[in-house]
Scaffold this motif. Sequence first.
Motif, mmCIF file in Angstrom:
data_model
loop_
_atom_site.group_PDB
_atom_site.id
_atom_site.type_symbol
_atom_site.label_atom_id
_atom_site.label_comp_id
_atom_site.label_asym_id
_atom_site.label_seq_id
_atom_site.Cartn_x
_atom_site.Cartn_y
_atom_site.Cartn_z
ATOM 1 N N LYS A 227 48.433 -25.055 81.915
ATOM 2 C CA LYS A 227 48.867 -25.844 83.068
ATOM 3 C C LYS A 227 49.986 -26.804 82.692
ATOM 4 N N ILE A 228 50.788 -27.158 83.704
ATOM 5 C CA ILE A 228 51.891 -28.092 83.474
ATOM 6 C C ILE A 228 51.669 -29.338 84.316
ATOM 7 N N VAL A 229 51.944 -30.495 83.706
ATOM 8 C CA VAL A 229 51.957 -31.748 84.460
ATOM 9 C C VAL A 229 53.419 -32.173 84.509
ATOM 10 N N PHE A 230 53.983 -32.201 85.720
ATOM 11 C CA PHE A 230 55.418 -32.468 85.870
ATOM 12 C C PHE A 230 55.614 -33.841 86.499
ATOM 13 N N THR A 231 56.358 -34.709 85.798
ATOM 14 C CA THR A 231 56.583 -36.071 86.309
ATOM 15 C C THR A 231 58.054 -36.344 86.622
ATOM 16 N N GLY A 232 58.856 -35.287 86.622
ATOM 17 C CA GLY A 232 60.276 -35.454 86.950
ATOM 18 C C GLY A 232 60.525 -35.366 88.444
ATOM 19 N N LYS A 233 61.787 -35.119 88.821
ATOM 20 C CA LYS A 233 62.147 -35.064 90.239
ATOM 21 C C LYS A 233 61.625 -33.765 90.856
ATOM 22 N N ILE A 234 60.849 -33.904 91.905
ATOM 23 C CA ILE A 234 60.222 -32.742 92.541
ATOM 24 C C ILE A 234 61.259 -31.783 93.121
ATOM 25 N N ASP A 235 62.362 -32.324 93.651
ATOM 26 C CA ASP A 235 63.396 -31.444 94.219
ATOM 27 C C ASP A 235 64.072 -30.616 93.120
ATOM 28 N N GLU A 236 64.225 -31.210 91.937
ATOM 29 C CA GLU A 236 64.839 -30.483 90.821
ATOM 30 C C GLU A 236 63.909 -29.348 90.354
ATOM 31 N N TYR A 237 62.595 -29.626 90.344
ATOM 32 C CA TYR A 237 61.648 -28.586 89.914
ATOM 33 C C TYR A 237 61.786 -27.341 90.781
ATOM 34 N N PHE A 238 61.961 -27.550 92.073
ATOM 35 C CA PHE A 238 62.079 -26.412 92.997
ATOM 36 C C PHE A 238 63.541 -26.039 93.269
ATOM 37 N N ASP A 239 64.403 -26.400 92.321
ATOM 38 C CA ASP A 239 65.818 -26.026 92.361
ATOM 39 C C ASP A 239 66.504 -26.424 93.674
ATOM 40 N N TYR A 240 66.123 -27.575 94.212
ATOM 41 C CA TYR A 240 66.771 -28.164 95.395
ATOM 42 C C TYR A 240 66.777 -27.232 96.615
ATOM 43 N N LYS A 241 65.765 -26.374 96.721
ATOM 44 C CA LYS A 241 65.778 -25.358 97.788
ATOM 45 C C LYS A 241 65.751 -25.939 99.205
ATOM 46 N N PHE A 242 65.212 -27.149 99.363
ATOM 47 C CA PHE A 242 65.226 -27.793 100.692
ATOM 48 C C PHE A 242 66.256 -28.919 100.759
ATOM 49 N N GLY A 243 67.127 -28.984 99.750
ATOM 50 C CA GLY A 243 68.130 -30.062 99.689
ATOM 51 C C GLY A 243 67.729 -31.135 98.686
ATOM 52 N N ARG A 244 68.679 -32.013 98.405
ATOM 53 C CA ARG A 244 68.458 -33.055 97.402
ATOM 54 C C ARG A 244 67.850 -34.305 98.019
ATOM 55 N N LEU A 245 66.878 -34.871 97.323
ATOM 56 C CA LEU A 245 66.319 -36.160 97.726
ATOM 57 C C LEU A 245 67.238 -37.263 97.206
ATOM 58 N N GLU A 246 67.341 -38.340 97.962
ATOM 59 C CA GLU A 246 68.227 -39.430 97.543
ATOM 60 C C GLU A 246 67.459 -40.502 96.766
ATOM 61 N N TYR A 247 68.152 -41.085 95.800
ATOM 62 C CA TYR A 247 67.583 -42.164 94.989
ATOM 63 C C TYR A 247 68.607 -43.281 94.862
ATOM 64 N N ARG A 248 68.116 -44.456 94.563
ATOM 65 C CA ARG A 248 69.003 -45.521 94.107
ATOM 66 C C ARG A 248 68.900 -45.558 92.592
ATOM 67 N N SER A 249 70.013 -45.869 91.957
ATOM 68 C CA SER A 249 70.026 -45.962 90.505
ATOM 69 C C SER A 249 70.409 -47.384 90.095
ATOM 70 N N LEU A 250 70.322 -47.654 88.813
ATOM 71 C CA LEU A 250 70.672 -48.976 88.288
ATOM 72 C C LEU A 250 71.508 -48.824 87.039
ATOM 73 N N GLN A 251 72.383 -49.775 86.839
ATOM 74 C CA GLN A 251 73.165 -49.815 85.598
ATOM 75 C C GLN A 251 72.867 -51.154 84.941
ATOM 76 N N PHE A 252 72.633 -51.130 83.631
ATOM 77 C CA PHE A 252 72.260 -52.354 82.925
ATOM 78 C C PHE A 252 73.328 -52.731 81.909
ATOM 79 N N GLU A 253 73.672 -54.001 81.887
ATOM 80 C CA GLU A 253 74.588 -54.527 80.868
ATOM 81 C C GLU A 253 73.809 -55.508 80.012
ATOM 82 N N HIS A 254 73.516 -55.102 78.771
ATOM 83 C CA HIS A 254 72.752 -55.972 77.863
ATOM 84 C C HIS A 254 73.733 -56.777 77.004
#
Length: 364
Positions: A227-254
Amino acid sequence: MKYDYLIVGAGLFGAVFAHEMTKNGKKCIVIDKRKHLGGNVYCEKKEDINIHKYGAHIFHTNDKKIWDYVNSFVEFNRYTNSPIANYKGDLFNLPFNMNTFYQLWKVKTPKEAKAKIAEQISEVYVKKPKNLEEQALSLVGIDIYEKLIKGYTEKQWGRKATELPAFIIKRLPVRFNFDNNYFNDKYQGIPIGGYNKLIEGLLKGIETKTGVDFFKEKEALENLADKIVFTGKIDEYFDYKFGRLEYRSLQFEHEVLNTENYQGNAVVNYTEADIPYTRIIEHKHFEYGKQKKTVITKEYPKEWKKGDEPYYPVNDEKNSNIYLKYKQIAEKTDKVIFGGRLAEYKYYDMHQVIASALKKVKEE
């Protein structure tokens, strides 16, 4: 060698699942495409300070079982999240409480504060708020909205407040006492020695591999386990077949600074629109550090694009409908368990991720 579970992603969901299943006599292997374990809770040491590399992580929960669970791997300190807001050089306490109202209007009693807020709401009240701006104005009035909500929220989401759905702020925490503790939860703190201690405890004795991209070796990796436990992007797992889900991202300056104390607080939010970052984190304050230098991080929100790290889902109607289609086929995919922030397309706090992983373990 055949494993019972291949766990894709070494963040909190994957680590808790692997730990519990190993305890139950199952053979697990955990992989992650990053060069380290721990996902977004990973800490990097600089100047003997634990840097929250992917943004501030403050553990808080009302669930004693979850609190006892994490404390069984590492002791947590008594850190209390009390952020400060900086608006054009003026400082305000968060969440909105009597300190904030005194700083805004010099009111000293809850009665005066309530009257002031009621007066401001009555000036702009909207019966059926159609967007975030109208919702916020009808909850707290113009001053709090203009100074402490508008700029910060528009930077965070990359959209005008009038274009954001009202439900994002269905309620705003308004307190009529002098309490700067941001969370209402009973238990709150940071692991003493950083979050890596928690991840190391969870993954002790479990086989792990970093720098492994699941999608580059999908077939070979899938054959490793029952069995596989997948914790990545669900749309990527299914090769974006229903389209891409949108996310917000962050950029960090340390930045390492040659000073002992830069801002006197772990978190300072910058709420005006003209400053491009939403906040500055000073990491040593999470663990009451006394080091000679300090490390600060500026956090810049941005729209997610390929190659960026997806941080939080854009849970509007359009994306929720797309996710529902992925969820339906995920439920029919017998060999794969989907879990965590990206696979469940949910804005999870850490205690919720752990609870979700423990629930999945129980189901198994």
